[in-house]
Design a protein around this motif. Structure first.
Motif, short mmCIF file in Angstrom:
data_model
loop_
_atom_site.label_atom_id
_atom_site.label_comp_id
_atom_site.label_asym_id
_atom_site.label_seq_id
_atom_site.Cartn_x
_atom_site.Cartn_y
_atom_site.Cartn_z
N LEU A 44 0.94 -1.16 0.22
CA LEU A 44 0.01 -0.11 0.14
C LEU A 44 0.93 1.28 -0.02
O LEU A 44 1.67 1.68 0.94
N ASP A 45 1.17 1.72 -1.12
CA ASP A 45 1.99 3.01 -1.38
C ASP A 45 1.50 4.35 -0.94
O ASP A 45 0.30 4.46 -0.57
N THR A 46 2.30 5.24 -1.11
CA THR A 46 1.95 6.82 -0.75
C THR A 46 0.54 6.95 -1.39
O THR A 46 -0.30 7.80 -0.80
N TRP A 47 0.48 6.63 -2.75
CA TRP A 47 -0.85 6.98 -3.69
C TRP A 47 -2.04 6.64 -2.82
O TRP A 47 -2.93 7.06 -2.86
N PHE A 48 -1.79 5.36 -2.35
CA PHE A 48 -3.01 4.72 -1.85
C PHE A 48 -3.55 5.55 -0.53
O PHE A 48 -4.77 5.81 -0.23
N TRP A 49 -2.43 5.74 0.42
CA TRP A 49 -2.51 6.52 1.60
C TRP A 49 -3.11 7.97 1.32
O TRP A 49 -3.93 8.35 2.09
N ALA A 50 -2.65 8.62 0.29
CA ALA A 50 -3.12 9.95 -0.13
C ALA A 50 -4.46 9.90 -0.44
O ALA A 50 -5.38 10.66 -0.04
N GLY A 51 -4.80 8.88 -1.30
CA GLY A 51 -6.16 8.75 -1.67
C GLY A 51 -7.42 8.42 -0.57
O GLY A 51 -8.31 8.87 -0.57
N THR A 52 -6.80 7.70 0.20
CA THR A 52 -7.54 7.44 1.56
C THR A 52 -7.87 8.63 2.15
O THR A 52 -9.01 8.77 2.91
N ALA A 53 -6.66 9.45 2.48
CA ALA A 53 -6.92 10.76 3.23
C ALA A 53 -7.86 11.38 2.55
O ALA A 53 -8.96 12.16 3.43
N VAL A 54 -7.95 11.73 1.23
CA VAL A 54 -8.87 12.52 0.36
C VAL A 54 -10.25 12.16 0.61
O VAL A 54 -11.23 12.53 0.80
N GLY A 55 -10.28 10.85 0.49
CA GLY A 55 -11.43 10.22 0.66
C GLY A 55 -12.30 10.14 1.62
O GLY A 55 -13.28 10.31 1.65
N VAL A 56 -11.54 9.95 2.90
CA VAL A 56 -12.06 10.00 4.29
C VAL A 56 -12.47 11.24 4.57
O VAL A 56 -13.56 11.83 5.23
N LEU A 57 -11.57 12.36 4.11
CA LEU A 57 -12.08 13.95 4.54
C LEU A 57 -13.16 14.22 3.77
O LEU A 57 -14.00 14.82 4.40
N SER A 58 -13.32 13.79 2.43
CA SER A 58 -14.54 14.05 1.72
C SER A 58 -15.86 13.23 2.33
O SER A 58 -16.79 14.10 2.69
N LEU A 59 -15.59 12.19 3.03
CA LEU A 59 -16.64 11.55 3.56
C LEU A 59 -17.08 12.38 4.86
O LEU A 59 -18.36 12.58 5.04
N LEU A 60 -16.15 12.93 5.63
CA LEU A 60 -16.49 13.48 6.77
C LEU A 60 -16.89 14.79 6.40
O LEU A 60 -18.14 15.35 7.17
N VAL A 61 -16.68 15.80 5.45
CA VAL A 61 -17.07 16.82 5.20
C VAL A 61 -18.66 16.66 4.82
O VAL A 61 -19.43 17.43 5.00
N CYS A 62 -19.00 15.67 3.93
CA CYS A 62 -20.39 15.37 3.13
C CYS A 62 -21.28 14.89 4.37
O CYS A 62 -22.46 15.52 4.53
N LEU A 63 -20.91 14.04 5.35
CA LEU A 63 -21.70 13.84 6.48
C LEU A 63 -21.85 14.98 7.21
O LEU A 63 -23.32 15.27 7.77
N ALA A 64 -21.11 15.98 7.45
CA ALA A 64 -21.22 16.99 8.43
C ALA A 64 -22.15 17.80 7.60
O ALA A 64 -23.22 18.55 8.31
N MET A 65 -22.03 18.26 6.21
CA MET A 65 -23.11 19.08 5.42
C MET A 65 -24.44 18.41 5.42
O MET A 65 -25.47 19.08 5.41
N THR A 66 -24.52 17.06 5.35
CA THR A 66 -25.69 16.50 5.60
C THR A 66 -26.55 16.95 7.00
O THR A 66 -27.81 16.99 6.89
N ALA A 67 -25.81 16.90 8.03
CA ALA A 67 -26.29 17.16 9.12
C ALA A 67 -26.83 18.79 9.34
O ALA A 67 -27.73 19.03 9.89
N LEU A 68 -26.05 19.43 8.60
CA LEU A 68 -26.13 21.06 8.84
C LEU A 68 -27.05 21.43 7.83
O LEU A 68 -27.52 22.85 8.05
N ARG A 69 -26.81 21.11 6.70
CA ARG A 69 -27.74 21.91 5.28
C ARG A 69 -29.00 20.97 5.18
O ARG A 69 -28.88 20.08 5.01
N THR A 70 -29.73 22.06 4.21
CA THR A 70 -30.97 21.17 3.92
C THR A 70 -30.82 21.15 2.26
O THR A 70 -31.99 20.87 1.61
N HIS A 71 -29.61 21.50 1.73
CA HIS A 71 -29.51 21.34 0.37
C HIS A 71 -28.03 21.06 0.13
O HIS A 71 -27.16 20.95 1.03
N PRO A 72 -27.72 20.68 -1.17
CA PRO A 72 -26.53 20.29 -1.38
C PRO A 72 -25.49 21.48 -1.14
O PRO A 72 -25.48 22.62 -1.54
#
Length: 122
Positions: A3-31
């Motif tokens: 599992l190289d640096t590219w995998f870990w960088a992609g995992t970091a970006v993907g998890v950060l995106s997940l967290l942002v989107c989950l927070a926005m689901t809780a906070l916003r009534t629109h995209p």
């Protein structure tokens, strides 16, 4: 398998995106713009990953799996964020953020599979 640096960088970006989107689901009534930008970051990462993968392959770094399968995953992963953003643009509800949240984990799973194809099994 490596599992190289590219995998870990992609995992970091993907998890950060997940967290942002989950927070926005809780906070916003629109995209939320933050959700769309986080998914755009995932797409940008995938574009860079694809270009680097092409250069690595052209430079003689071989795949341990089928070439068509690796590039099929790359192209499919590139389409996932686009479809999610189009869905969010057409569905102007809170739940569009949740659809966008699925992009991050989906891409992480696909990146793991791409690593297996590139480096081989354990």
């Amino acid at each position: 398998m490596i599992l190289d640096t590219w995998f870990w960088a992609g995992t970091a970006v993907g998890v950060l995106s997940l967290l942002v989107c989950l927070a926005m689901t809780a906070l916003r009534t629109h995209p939320a713009d933050a959700s769309i930008v986080s998914v755009a970051a995932v797409e940008l990462f995938l574009l860079v990953y694809g270009v680097v993968g092409a250069f690595r392959q052209l430079g003689g770094d071989p795949l341990n799996g089928p070439v068509w399968e690796f590039w099929g995953y790359v192209l499919t992963a590139l389409v996932v964020p686009v479809i999610a953003v189009l869905w969010a643009a057409s569905d102007r509800t809170r739940w569009a953020n949740l659809v966008l949240a699925v992009v991050g984990p989906t891409v992480v799973v696909m990146l793991h599979r791409m690593q297996v194809i590139w480096y081989g099994q354990w």
